[in-house]
Design an enzyme around this catalytic site. Structure first.
Site, PDB file in Angstrom:
ATOM      1  N   GLY A   1       0.866  -1.169   0.000  1.00  0.00           N
ATOM      2  CA  GLY A   1       0.000   0.000   0.000  1.00  0.00           C
ATOM      3  C   GLY A   1       0.903   1.219   0.000  1.00  0.00           C
TER       4      GLY A   1
ATOM      5  N   TYR B   1      -8.544  -3.400  -8.280  1.00  0.00           N
ATOM      6  CA  TYR B   1      -8.762  -3.298  -6.835  1.00  0.00           C
ATOM      7  C   TYR B   1     -10.066  -3.960  -6.387  1.00  0.00           C
ATOM      8  CZ  TYR B   1      -5.170   0.368  -6.801  1.00  0.00           C
ATOM      9  OH  TYR B   1      -4.004   1.075  -6.926  1.00  0.00           O
TER      10      TYR B   1
ATOM     11  N   ARG C   1     -11.689  -3.149  -2.814  1.00  0.00           N
ATOM     12  CA  ARG C   1     -11.414  -2.436  -1.564  1.00  0.00           C
ATOM     13  C   ARG C   1     -12.622  -1.695  -1.007  1.00  0.00           C
ATOM     14  NH1 ARG C   1      -7.240   1.813  -4.111  1.00  0.00           N
ATOM     15  NH2 ARG C   1      -6.360   1.776  -2.001  1.00  0.00           N
TER      16      ARG C   1
ATOM     17  N   ASN D   1      -0.559  11.797  -4.666  1.00  0.00           N
ATOM     18  CA  ASN D   1      -0.784  10.448  -5.206  1.00  0.00           C
ATOM     19  C   ASN D   1      -2.207  10.252  -5.728  1.00  0.00           C
ATOM     20  OD1 ASN D   1       0.024   7.930  -5.990  1.00  0.00           O
ATOM     21  ND2 ASN D   1       0.143   7.067  -3.937  1.00  0.00           N
TER      22      ASN D   1
ATOM     23  N   ARG E   1      -5.419   9.095  -7.497  1.00  0.00           N
ATOM     24  CA  ARG E   1      -6.038   7.930  -8.123  1.00  0.00           C
ATOM     25  C   ARG E   1      -7.492   8.299  -8.420  1.00  0.00           C
ATOM     26  NH1 ARG E   1      -1.547   7.239  -8.481  1.00  0.00           N
ATOM     27  NH2 ARG E   1      -0.211   5.487  -7.824  1.00  0.00           N
TER      28      ARG E   1
ATOM     29  N   GLY F   1      13.245  11.960 -14.283  1.00  0.00           N
ATOM     30  CA  GLY F   1      13.697  13.135 -15.012  1.00  0.00           C
ATOM     31  C   GLY F   1      13.989  14.300 -14.081  1.00  0.00           C
TER      32      GLY F   1
ATOM     33  N   ALA G   1       7.677   3.031  -6.764  1.00  0.00           N
ATOM     34  CA  ALA G   1       8.803   3.922  -7.063  1.00  0.00           C
ATOM     35  C   ALA G   1       8.681   5.246  -6.308  1.00  0.00           C
ATOM     36  CB  ALA G   1       8.884   4.173  -8.569  1.00  0.00           C
ATOM     37  N   GLY G   2       7.530   5.905  -6.438  1.00  0.00           N
ATOM     38  CA  GLY G   2       7.339   7.183  -5.754  1.00  0.00           C
ATOM     39  C   GLY G   2       7.309   7.035  -4.250  1.00  0.00           C
ATOM     40  N   ASP G   3       6.729   5.930  -3.767  1.00  0.00           N
ATOM     41  CA  ASP G   3       6.656   5.690  -2.328  1.00  0.00           C
ATOM     42  C   ASP G   3       8.054   5.506  -1.737  1.00  0.00           C
ATOM     43  OD1 ASP G   3       3.908   5.560  -2.895  1.00  0.00           O
ATOM     44  OD2 ASP G   3       3.987   3.369  -3.079  1.00  0.00           O
TER      45      ASP G   3
END
Length: 306
Positions: free
Chosen positions: A28, A100, A102, A164, A166, A228, A255-257
């Site tokens: 998560g 998902y 959820r 983030n 979504r 970048g 990656a971002g987390d």
């Protein structure tokens, strides 16, 4: 002990194994951030994960998993009738998409009790939430969480926020824009991804994203940009970072987390902005070469961060 608390939804993760087999994990976005913060922070920091799970057997795997991996579990709430959410990762050329399940996740209730919400956020030096944390909550719970985080910031806590976005989790695009903007007004640090910001707010460049968040009163903004050029601002001073080593991703999940976790660990340890950004990129570059959201801690190299 100093304490970082990351708050959000912990889910079961299904990723492809061999043939028609699937591998089950636990992940998560905010859990991923806590995982990488724990991997990068020194021992005098405690990292806790705040969420809500069920009392069923599957849910109860989560506290054991967290504890086994060095994360405090005293902020894991339980709901008597709900369980945890589930998501499945599909990959194409290293880029991931998710399916998902959820809607009845217990984490959707984590802000429903004011007293428990205060306990969830107490005694933290750093509190981290994401746009997903906000999106899964009903509007009343969303407002309650933002207000408690506002109170914690006034008490001296550093509030970290990754928008983030979504879109499918939100009632409508306008609700997302309003909630993300209001949460940013509360945050000390904002760690957006440029692709999300371009979609939600129409930003033409990462610099536009920085300008918008600085205008909301955010002290530190770092705009992630898929490896970048990174645009940033800290204490009113603009910076940009480029020339990072590029890799072909195997799986961009987390990656971002992971950037968030390593960046927050560096900032919490007193490192300057350029070193914190380099730490975030160093970890994220490794994570995109690993399948799944959580890379085993013994495989994470901190060479560039020491």
């Amino acid at each position: 002990m100093k304490r970082l608390v990351s708050i959000g939804e912990c889910m079961l993760e299904l990723s492809a194994a061999k043939g028609d087999l699937w591998r089950m994990g636990i992940a998560g976005d905010t859990l991923n951030t806590a995982w990488y913060a724990r991997a990068c922070l020194p021992a005098d920091w405690v990292v806790a994960y705040g969420t809500c799970i069920g009392t069923d057997e599957v849910s109860q795997r989560i506290p054991t998993f967290l504890a086994e991996n060095g994360l405090e579990t005293d902020r894991v709430l339980t709901h008597p009738t709900r369980s945890v959410g589930l998501y499945m990762i599909s990959l194409h050329d290293g880029e991931r998409s998710f399916t998902y399940w959820r809607d009845t996740s217990a984490a959707r209730t984590l802000a429903s009790d004011p007293d428990r919400l205060l306990a969830l956020t107490a005694d933290a030096n750093v509190l981290h939430v994401s746009g997903i944390t906000l999106a899964i909550l009903p509007p009343v719970g969303r407002a309650a969480l933002i207000e408690v985080l506002r109170q914690r910031r006034s008490e001296g806590c550093t509030i970290s926020f990754d928008p983030n976005l979504r879109p499918r989790l939100w009632e409508n695009p306008q609700s997302a824009v309003e909630a993300l903007t209001e949460m940013a007004r509360v945050a000390t640090i904002v760690l957006p991804s440029f692709d999300d910001e371009r979609t939600a707010f129409g930003d033409a460049t990462p610099d536009d994203t920085v300008t918008r968040y600085v205008a909301l009163g955010v002290d530190t903004v770092v705009v992630k940009n898929g490896g970048g050029r990174i645009a940033a601002s800290h204490g009113g001073r603009r910076s940009e970072f480029d020339g990072f080593a590029r890799v072909t991703p195997v799986d961009t999940t987390g990656a971002g987390d992971s950037f968030n976790g390593a960046f927050l660990a560096a900032v919490a340890s007193g490192q300057p902005l350029h070193e914190a950004v380099a730490s975030g990129h160093c970890i994220a570059r490794q994570v995109v070469g690993h399948r799944g959201g959580l890379m085993p801690k013994d495989k994470i190299s901190k060479t560039q961060m020491d």
